[in-house]
Design a protein around this motif. Structure first.
Motif, PDB file in Angstrom:
ATOM      1  N   PHE A  76       0.964  -1.169   0.008  1.00  0.00           N
ATOM      2  CA  PHE A  76      -0.073   0.005  -0.056  1.00  0.00           C
ATOM      3  C   PHE A  76       0.891   1.097  -0.267  1.00  0.00           C
ATOM      4  CE2 PHE A  76      -2.152   3.532   2.234  1.00  0.00           C
ATOM      5  CZ  PHE A  76      -3.240   3.600   1.497  1.00  0.00           C
ATOM      6  N   HIS A  77       1.976   1.054   0.782  1.00  0.00           N
ATOM      7  CA  HIS A  77       2.912   2.499   0.935  1.00  0.00           C
ATOM      8  C   HIS A  77       3.831   2.487  -0.326  1.00  0.00           C
ATOM      9  CE1 HIS A  77       1.325   4.182   4.443  1.00  0.00           C
ATOM     10  NE2 HIS A  77       1.176   2.954   4.928  1.00  0.00           N
ATOM     11  N   GLY A  78       3.905   1.567  -1.104  1.00  0.00           N
ATOM     12  CA  GLY A  78       4.516   1.583  -2.330  1.00  0.00           C
ATOM     13  C   GLY A  78       5.941   0.884  -2.293  1.00  0.00           C
ATOM     14  N   ALA A  79       6.054  -0.207  -1.398  1.00  0.00           N
ATOM     15  CA  ALA A  79       7.420  -0.826  -1.070  1.00  0.00           C
ATOM     16  C   ALA A  79       7.457  -1.686  -2.464  1.00  0.00           C
ATOM     17  CB  ALA A  79       7.274  -1.692   0.225  1.00  0.00           C
ATOM     18  N   GLY A  84      11.208 -13.636  -0.806  1.00  0.00           N
ATOM     19  CA  GLY A  84      12.019 -13.375   0.375  1.00  0.00           C
ATOM     20  C   GLY A  84      12.001 -11.959   1.014  1.00  0.00           C
ATOM     21  N   CYS A  85      11.446 -11.061   0.422  1.00  0.00           N
ATOM     22  CA  CYS A  85      11.551  -9.864   1.240  1.00  0.00           C
ATOM     23  C   CYS A  85      10.896 -10.082   2.668  1.00  0.00           C
ATOM     24  CB  CYS A  85      10.579  -8.683   0.392  1.00  0.00           C
ATOM     25  SG  CYS A  85       8.770  -8.967   0.338  1.00  0.00           S
ATOM     26  N   ILE A  86      10.190 -10.901   2.916  1.00  0.00           N
ATOM     27  CA  ILE A  86       9.820 -11.019   4.330  1.00  0.00           C
ATOM     28  C   ILE A  86      10.101 -12.524   4.875  1.00  0.00           C
ATOM     29  CG2 ILE A  86       7.902 -11.231   5.926  1.00  0.00           C
ATOM     30  CD1 ILE A  86       6.353  -9.248   4.329  1.00  0.00           C
ATOM     31  N   VAL A  87      10.608 -12.419   6.060  1.00  0.00           N
ATOM     32  CA  VAL A  87      11.310 -13.887   6.621  1.00  0.00           C
ATOM     33  C   VAL A  87      10.671 -13.606   8.068  1.00  0.00           C
ATOM     34  CG1 VAL A  87      13.005 -15.326   7.255  1.00  0.00           C
ATOM     35  CG2 VAL A  87      13.155 -14.147   5.019  1.00  0.00           C
ATOM     36  N   ASN A 114      12.377  -6.456   4.013  1.00  0.00           N
ATOM     37  CA  ASN A 114      13.170  -5.835   3.108  1.00  0.00           C
ATOM     38  C   ASN A 114      12.184  -5.048   1.995  1.00  0.00           C
ATOM     39  OD1 ASN A 114      14.680  -4.562   1.067  1.00  0.00           O
ATOM     40  ND2 ASN A 114      16.076  -6.595   1.148  1.00  0.00           N
ATOM     41  N   ASP A 115      12.034  -3.789   2.372  1.00  0.00           N
ATOM     42  CA  ASP A 115      11.297  -2.944   1.462  1.00  0.00           C
ATOM     43  C   ASP A 115      11.875  -2.670  -0.016  1.00  0.00           C
ATOM     44  OD1 ASP A 115      12.808  -0.807   1.878  1.00  0.00           O
ATOM     45  OD2 ASP A 115      11.652   0.230   3.477  1.00  0.00           O
ATOM     46  N   GLN A 152      11.965  -6.129  12.008  1.00  0.00           N
ATOM     47  CA  GLN A 152      13.376  -5.658  11.741  1.00  0.00           C
ATOM     48  C   GLN A 152      13.432  -5.323  10.418  1.00  0.00           C
ATOM     49  OE1 GLN A 152      15.748  -9.016  12.790  1.00  0.00           O
ATOM     50  NE2 GLN A 152      15.429  -8.641  15.009  1.00  0.00           N
ATOM     51  N   TRP A 153      13.546  -3.844   9.919  1.00  0.00           N
ATOM     52  CA  TRP A 153      13.519  -3.310   8.569  1.00  0.00           C
ATOM     53  C   TRP A 153      14.914  -3.502   8.218  1.00  0.00           C
ATOM     54  CZ3 TRP A 153       9.266  -2.561   6.020  1.00  0.00           C
ATOM     55  CH2 TRP A 153       8.114  -2.408   7.000  1.00  0.00           C
TER      56      TRP A 153
END
Length: 154
Positions: A76-79, A84-87, A114-115, A152-153
């Motif tokens: 929604f925020h444009g990431a 693999g961007c989310i673990v 990971n955005d 954890q970003w």
């Protein structure tokens, strides 16, 4: 999760006993199959640990719901989201309850997100404040026991 303009949605799992404490699980929604059947078991010494235990399945449900909600907010925020961007790691702590029976004490969830460099600090803060509210499973369970979530970003 969206209700698709309905008041309620029905999610079913049919469990069929196999042997020992092993069950075959078939999930569906309103009679339509949802994915492949999977096995569940109890950990030793009761079962043989040949499939996820019930606490592990609960941890999976909580972790998946929170991850999907985070992913939705990131998009929604444009990431930039890709494989693999989310673990996510979910840990379910089981202890002896007041009556001496095993009970869930808490679930700890750590999500590494990971955005792709697509989110500002403000967008990340907004996501952190709001995504948990949209997780059906954790929001429903949290009155019964703590569900601790860390993002954890990267």
């Amino acid at each position: 999760m969206e209700l698709k303009s309905k008041d309620t949605r029905l999610f079913d799992v049919q469990l069929t006993y196999q042997k020992d404490y092993l069950f075959k699980n078939v999930a569906s929604e309103h009679g339509n199959a949802a994915g492949e059947p999977y096995m569940s078991d109890e950990p030793d010494p009761v079962g043989t640990n040949s499939g996820p235990s019930t606490p592990a399945l609960l941890g999976s449900a909580v972790g998946h719901c929170l991850s999907a909600s985070l992913l939705e907010h990131m998009r929604f925020h444009g990431a930039k989201t890709e494989e693999g961007c989310i673990v996510t790691d979910a840990q379910v702590t089981v202890h002896k309850g007041e009556e001496g029976y095993p009970r869930i004490r808490e679930i700890n969830v750590t999500i590494r997100a990971n955005d792709g460099g697509g989110l500002s600090t403000q967008n990340r803060a907004s996501i952190d404040r709001n995504f948990k509210k949209h997780c059906t499973v954790s929001a429903s369970l949290s009155p019964a026991f703590p569900i601790n979530v860390t993002v954890q970003w990267t």
